[in-house]
Design an enzyme around this catalytic site. Sequence first.
Site, short mmCIF file in Angstrom:
data_model
loop_
_atom_site.label_atom_id
_atom_site.label_comp_id
_atom_site.label_asym_id
_atom_site.label_seq_id
_atom_site.Cartn_x
_atom_site.Cartn_y
_atom_site.Cartn_z
N GLY A 136 0.81 -1.22 0.00
CA GLY A 136 0.00 0.00 0.00
C GLY A 136 0.84 1.26 0.00
O GLY A 136 1.34 1.69 1.05
N SER A 144 1.17 9.67 -8.53
CA SER A 144 2.51 9.84 -9.10
C SER A 144 3.47 10.50 -8.12
O SER A 144 4.69 10.36 -8.26
CB SER A 144 2.42 10.70 -10.37
OG SER A 144 1.64 10.04 -11.33
N THR A 170 -3.53 -3.71 -5.20
CA THR A 170 -3.67 -5.06 -5.75
C THR A 170 -3.55 -6.09 -4.62
O THR A 170 -2.70 -5.94 -3.74
CB THR A 170 -2.56 -5.31 -6.81
OG1 THR A 170 -2.67 -4.31 -7.81
CG2 THR A 170 -2.70 -6.69 -7.43
N ALA A 248 9.68 -4.56 -9.09
CA ALA A 248 8.43 -4.97 -9.76
C ALA A 248 8.39 -4.50 -11.21
O ALA A 248 7.87 -5.19 -12.09
CB ALA A 248 7.23 -4.43 -8.99
N GLU A 369 2.77 1.48 -11.26
CA GLU A 369 4.24 1.35 -11.09
C GLU A 369 4.99 2.49 -11.79
O GLU A 369 6.01 2.26 -12.44
CB GLU A 369 4.72 0.01 -11.63
CG GLU A 369 3.91 -1.16 -11.13
CD GLU A 369 4.62 -1.95 -10.08
OE1 GLU A 369 5.81 -1.72 -9.85
OE2 GLU A 369 3.94 -2.79 -9.48
N THR A 371 3.63 6.07 -13.90
CA THR A 371 2.91 6.23 -15.17
C THR A 371 3.93 6.38 -16.31
O THR A 371 5.10 6.66 -16.09
CB THR A 371 2.02 7.49 -15.15
OG1 THR A 371 2.86 8.63 -15.11
CG2 THR A 371 1.05 7.48 -13.98
#
Length: 390
Positions: A136, A144, A170, A248, A369, A371
């Site tokens: 989170g 951003s 997610t 990631a 992740e 923009t």
Amino acid sequence: MTDALDRLDLLGLDADLSDDNRLLRDTVRKFADDRLRPNIRDWYEAGTLPARELARDFGELGVLGMHLSGYGCQGSTAAQYGLVCAEVEAVDSGLRSLISVQGSLAMYAIYAYGSEEQKQRWLPHMAAGEAIGCFGLTEADSGSDPGSMRTRAVRDGSDWVLNGSKMWITNGSVADIAVVWARTDDGIRGFLVEPGTPGFDVADVHHKLSLRASVTSSLHFNEVRLPADAQLPEAAGLRAPLGCLSEARFGIVCGVTGAARDALAATLDYAGTRTQFGRPIAGFQLTQRKLAELAVSLNQAELTARRLAELKDAGRLTSQQVSFGKFANVRAALEICREARSILGGSGITTEYPVLRHALNLETVYTYEGTHEVHTLVLGQALTGIDAFR
Ligand code: FAD
């Protein structure tokens, strides 16, 4: 489809796979074909995902946190992790997101910044898929610009008291452990929050048109009391969550090549069999031009992914290079899927073919992740030395 995959490999990249990597790739591809592909349309259309079952399946396959070492993780190379991301994202970006968030965001945060006790407690269960993690960072008013976050943790004796909320998380409602980033008097710090802790609530985001086969939630913290050992001791400042994001993003760079490849393979097959004006549409020059452009773009994206994997395995991958990969490959994958959809004509707008589903998913990947614009600015800063973020 195999034939189409072979034809799309214009640069002969497949032939360079080592025996070990080929075996891994084939194993994951078979799992994806047997377990994921037959169900993905239903999951996507229903907007649900059996995340718990899938996490256990992925755990058995050994792909959760596979690039980490010890604590039940495989210690795989970046190249191997990249292959897995591509095979899973060839089915759906939502499924790759489950793996990415688990391994590269939640597990990596604990691995890199956690205490030995936190690692022992969580990582083996997460690697096995018995425990799901979420990460989170984003808030409704802080996307951003995560440094503007308002979620706050305040000391109360040796405890912490957490207030605020996170958005677009997610795996949120299926998570057994949430890695939560909050502002403190000492700057941004990371905390492990377990569901069931009084004051911690989760709600799912519905009505998504993208990443439908993925759980997306908001997390709410109202006077959530956490013991001192809920804090990730080694995480100090915004650099900590950004370090996880860099991990990631590497998975994204590789993963999206799978989505693009799958869309293009389906399109190539379709174009060879669909007849108009008495011949297959693949025989029209305009179609061939599209196919040639898209296949070249796919091979270039795969090369970029491979280069980044080499750099990562050599310990030389910089965050700017990760931005290069995310910028170039997500844009390429999205453009491939959008243009491929046009070759399918009307058939391209249903879920019978994966092409538009991939394109819709990639709209999220373009945004999360970091923009596309944020990665543009990272590259712009690398080139000019001028920070244009604010
Ligand atoms: P904003 O930051 O408001 O951006 C809106 C637009 O403004 C974009 O085009 C952006 O590029 C542009 N913009 C902003 N700043 C600038 C600038 N300086 N210069 C030029 N353009 C600019 N977050 C998590 O923490 N954990 C998760 O697990 C997670 N999963 C997600 C899953 C999904 C399905 C989605 C959609 C998002 C997820 N996110 C997650 C959040 C995601 O990372 C954010 O959506 C993303 O960072 C963008 O933030 P925003 O949506 O608030 O957009």
